[in-house]
Scaffold this motif. Structure first.
Motif, PDB file in Angstrom:
ATOM      1  N   THR A  22      -9.280   2.074  -9.983  1.00 34.19           N
ATOM      2  CA  THR A  22      -9.436   0.858  -9.180  1.00 34.19           C
ATOM      3  C   THR A  22      -8.154   0.043  -9.180  1.00 34.19           C
ATOM      4  OG1 THR A  22     -10.314  -0.353 -11.077  1.00 34.19           O
ATOM      5  CG2 THR A  22     -11.904   0.691  -9.608  1.00 34.19           C
ATOM      6  N   LYS A  23      -8.064  -0.840  -8.181  1.00 35.74           N
ATOM      7  CA  LYS A  23      -6.898  -1.719  -8.095  1.00 35.74           C
ATOM      8  C   LYS A  23      -7.366  -3.136  -7.807  1.00 35.74           C
ATOM      9  CE  LYS A  23      -6.136  -0.920  -3.184  1.00 35.74           C
ATOM     10  NZ  LYS A  23      -6.439  -2.221  -2.681  1.00 35.74           N
ATOM     11  N   LYS A  24      -6.535  -4.076  -8.127  1.00 34.00           N
ATOM     12  CA  LYS A  24      -6.845  -5.470  -7.872  1.00 34.00           C
ATOM     13  C   LYS A  24      -6.725  -5.720  -6.366  1.00 34.00           C
ATOM     14  CE  LYS A  24      -5.432 -10.076  -9.296  1.00 34.00           C
ATOM     15  NZ  LYS A  24      -4.479 -10.850 -10.085  1.00 34.00           N
ATOM     16  N   GLU A  28      -5.627 -10.807   1.273  1.00 29.73           N
ATOM     17  CA  GLU A  28      -6.328 -10.580   2.539  1.00 29.73           C
ATOM     18  C   GLU A  28      -7.681  -9.913   2.310  1.00 29.73           C
ATOM     19  OE1 GLU A  28      -5.533 -11.644   5.600  1.00 29.73           O
ATOM     20  OE2 GLU A  28      -3.891 -12.702   4.604  1.00 29.73           O
ATOM     21  N   GLU A  29      -7.704  -8.936   1.431  1.00 35.37           N
ATOM     22  CA  GLU A  29      -8.961  -8.255   1.127  1.00 35.37           C
ATOM     23  C   GLU A  29      -9.950  -9.220   0.466  1.00 35.37           C
ATOM     24  OE1 GLU A  29     -10.469  -4.224  -1.194  1.00 35.37           O
ATOM     25  OE2 GLU A  29      -8.359  -4.785  -1.236  1.00 35.37           O
ATOM     26  N   TYR A  30      -9.439 -10.081  -0.388  1.00 37.46           N
ATOM     27  CA  TYR A  30     -10.290 -11.074  -1.046  1.00 37.46           C
ATOM     28  C   TYR A  30     -10.880 -12.042  -0.015  1.00 37.46           C
ATOM     29  CZ  TYR A  30     -11.766 -14.950  -3.948  1.00 37.46           C
ATOM     30  OH  TYR A  30     -12.501 -15.941  -4.525  1.00 37.46           O
TER      31      TYR A  30
END
Length: 61
Positions: A22-24, A28-30
């Protein structure tokens, strides 16, 4: 008891693998996830309010 220890060990091994993959999320995704979540909460609230209004109108209070 050894079976339980093996299951716990496998669980932690799998969990470690998931965390490594996984990645943080980026900003924009948040923001996109926050908008979708907010929209979902709003829709559920509106559906609940409509059900409540229909119930009040049908039962008279």
């Amino acid at each position: 008891m050894p079976e339980f220890q093996e299951r716990v060990r496998n669980f932690f091994k799998e969990s470690k693998r998931v965390f490594l993959v996984t990645k943080k999320p980026g900003w924009e995704e948040y923001k996109k996830a926050a908008k979708i979540t907010g929209l979902g909460i709003l829709v559920i609230g509106l559906v609940g309010m409509l059900i409540r209004i229909i119930g009040i109108l049908m039962l008279g209070g």
